[in-house]
Design an enzyme around this catalytic site. Structure first.
Site, mmCIF file in Angstrom:
data_model
loop_
_atom_site.group_PDB
_atom_site.id
_atom_site.type_symbol
_atom_site.label_atom_id
_atom_site.label_comp_id
_atom_site.label_asym_id
_atom_site.label_seq_id
_atom_site.Cartn_x
_atom_site.Cartn_y
_atom_site.Cartn_z
ATOM 1 N N THR A 132 0.821 -1.006 -0.037
ATOM 2 C CA THR A 132 -0.053 -0.083 0.158
ATOM 3 C C THR A 132 0.793 1.404 0.013
ATOM 4 O O THR A 132 2.037 1.224 0.361
ATOM 5 C CB THR A 132 -0.799 0.070 1.154
ATOM 6 O OG1 THR A 132 -1.268 1.300 1.614
ATOM 7 C CG2 THR A 132 -0.012 -0.465 2.515
ATOM 8 N N GLU A 134 0.124 3.643 1.983
ATOM 9 C CA GLU A 134 0.113 3.964 3.307
ATOM 10 C C GLU A 134 1.530 3.780 4.026
ATOM 11 O O GLU A 134 1.772 4.392 4.897
ATOM 12 C CB GLU A 134 -1.126 3.397 4.044
ATOM 13 C CG GLU A 134 -2.124 3.581 3.253
ATOM 14 C CD GLU A 134 -3.506 3.223 4.090
ATOM 15 O OE1 GLU A 134 -3.828 3.424 5.363
ATOM 16 O OE2 GLU A 134 -4.501 3.080 3.449
ATOM 17 N N TYR A 158 -1.996 -0.441 11.069
ATOM 18 C CA TYR A 158 -2.004 -1.289 9.613
ATOM 19 C C TYR A 158 -0.818 -0.968 8.839
ATOM 20 O O TYR A 158 -0.122 -2.111 8.161
ATOM 21 C CB TYR A 158 -3.290 -0.597 8.752
ATOM 22 C CG TYR A 158 -3.178 -1.240 7.419
ATOM 23 C CD1 TYR A 158 -3.193 -2.567 6.951
ATOM 24 C CD2 TYR A 158 -3.420 -0.065 6.412
ATOM 25 C CE1 TYR A 158 -3.176 -2.654 5.877
ATOM 26 C CE2 TYR A 158 -3.096 -0.427 4.935
ATOM 27 C CZ TYR A 158 -3.233 -1.777 4.505
ATOM 28 O OH TYR A 158 -3.255 -1.865 3.321
ATOM 29 N N LYS A 162 2.356 -3.557 7.166
ATOM 30 C CA LYS A 162 2.479 -3.578 5.892
ATOM 31 C C LYS A 162 3.960 -3.197 5.643
ATOM 32 O O LYS A 162 4.583 -3.626 4.644
ATOM 33 C CB LYS A 162 1.539 -2.652 5.170
ATOM 34 C CG LYS A 162 0.127 -3.181 5.105
ATOM 35 C CD LYS A 162 0.036 -4.716 4.397
ATOM 36 C CE LYS A 162 0.259 -4.593 2.866
ATOM 37 N NZ LYS A 162 -0.210 -6.225 2.289
#
Ligand code: NAD
Ligand code: TYD
Length: 368
Positions: A132, A134, A158, A162
């Protein structure tokens, strides 16, 4: 034959369906079927002999070892993850378990499998890790979009989990020469998205006349990509990506959350112009912000276009229309996912965010 993990979730199931249309090879689909995994997403290929579904955990090394030995895939595409920021705030341990420990266990088994391969089987093998944007953290209003060189600065449990998995993948290439590929993609939307994420939740709530909860001032920005474009990008990276490389994938579609929700409402108004909830935008309700809420994400997707020739086919306007239409045409799917434990999630996430109809909070409380 490829091994796909997390292929009963939102992006993974779109990828498997897409693969069946565009490719000739088979797919072994390993998915734990958490709340986010849904066999109904794969109903369209239930009689397809090229698709084998296996319920299980990417962290179950004996199972992964057996699947690799039995099916001898030419690639592993890793979608499996806990994927929702709000849940990661409530239960961060599950994110560390699947996204970090699970990915580590998967990498260990893939490394052992790849080590034992020989000749063209060995040189053709790929491990593609789906990640991602993010992991890069939050951008200011004037900052340039994330490139593959942007330093990692994850802000939520999260994105931190990741980021950790991305680092493991990088290390397995650097240390063991494992032929890895990593993709970092922006926010996806489209069919089969679980209605905990912004766009799916807003469509579901609006069609039921329920409040549309906007966190904070609604001016956070995300870069939206239609899921079909993401699937095409992954196929391109798998086919032509250079091992050890990272590819950013994005839609060149930066929108504030308020813009997104207003667009969804306008499309729903067109579909139900005489409906009781028109205008749907009147359901917009500002609620308490998400802790640590990242302000802006934006992807610079020039590398994948320059090196691999991929660019998105859908604009936000075409993709969002397709998406709203899909949800309206698949209300049984929506009803099925919105029953059971989903109700507990709504209570957990929204009960303590008492809302108001305006950003200033002047129009009184709304029940979410
Ligand atoms: P999702 O939550 O819809 O699906 C995740 C799937 O993984 C589910 O089917 C679930 O059952 C399965 N799963 C979870 N834990 C597992 C485990 N331990 N073993 C095997 N299967 C397990 O997620 P998504 O939105 O489809 O995202 C897929 C991947 O893409 C994730 O890695 C996510 O980080 C990444 N990603 C998502 C977005 C987005 O906007 N949704 C954007 C960029 C990257
Ligand atoms: P989300 O779909 O959860 O994706 P992510 O947090 O991974 O970007 O949220 C997208 C944006 O929408 C994010 O800025 C949070 C916001 N949001 C709301 O305003 N209300 C909601 O009910 C949800 C779920 C998200």
């Amino acid at each position: 034959m490829i091994l796909v993990t997390g292929g009963a979730g939102f992006i993974g199931s779109n990828f498997v369906l897409d693969w069946m249309t565009h490719e000739t090879g088979s797919v072994v689909n390993l998915d734990k079927l958490t709340y986010a995994g849904n066999m109904e997403n794969l109903a369209g290929i239930k009689n397809e002999s090229r698709h084998l579904f296996v319920q299980g955990d990417i962290g179950d090394r004996a199972l992964v070892q057996r699947l690799l030995a039995e099916h001898r895939p030419r690639a592993v595409v890793n979608f499996a993850a806990e994927s929702h920021v709000d849940r990661s705030i409530h239960v961060p341990g599950e994110f560390v378990q699947t996204n970090v420990v699970g990915t580590f266990n998967l990498l260990e088994e893939v490394r052992a499998y790849w080590d034992a391969l020989e000749g063209s089987e060995k040189s053709a093998f790929r491990f593609l890790h789906v990640s991602t944007d993010e992991v890069y953290g939050s951008l200011g209003e004037q900052d340039a979009p994330f490139t593959e060189m942007t330093p990692y600065a994850p802000n939520s449990p999260y994105s931190a989990s990741k980021a950790a998995s991305d680092h493991l993948v990088r290390a397995y290439h650097h240390t063991y020469d494992l032929p890895t590929l990593t993709t970092n993609c922006s926010n996806n939307y489209g069919p089969y998205q679980f209605p905990e994420k912004l766009i799916a939740l807003m469509i579901l709530n609006a069609t039921r006349g329920r409040p549309l909860p906007i966190y904070g001032d609604g001016r956070n920005v995300r870069d939206w990509l239609y899921v079909g474009d993401h699937c095409a990008a992954i196929r391109v990276v798998l086919a032509r990506g250079k091992t050890g490389e990272v590819y950013n994938i994005g839609g060149w579609n930066e929108k504030t959350n308020l813009d997104v929700v207003h667009t969804v409402c306008t499309i729903l108004d067109e579909h139900h112009h005489d409906g009781v909830h028109v205008p749907h935008a009147s359901l917009i309700t500002y609620v308490k912000d998400r802790p640590g809420h990242d302000r802006r994400y934006a992807i610079d997707a020039r590398k994948i276009e320059r090196e691999l020739g991929w660019k998105p086919q859908e604009s936000f306007e075409t993709g969002i229309r397709k998406t709203v239409r899909w949800y309206l045409d698949n209300m049984t799917w929506v009803d099925n996912v919105a029953s059971g434990n989903y109700q507990n999630w709504l209570t957990q996430n929204y009960a303590n965010r008492a809302g108001s109809k305006s950003a200033a909070g002047s129009a009184g409380e709304a029940t979410l």
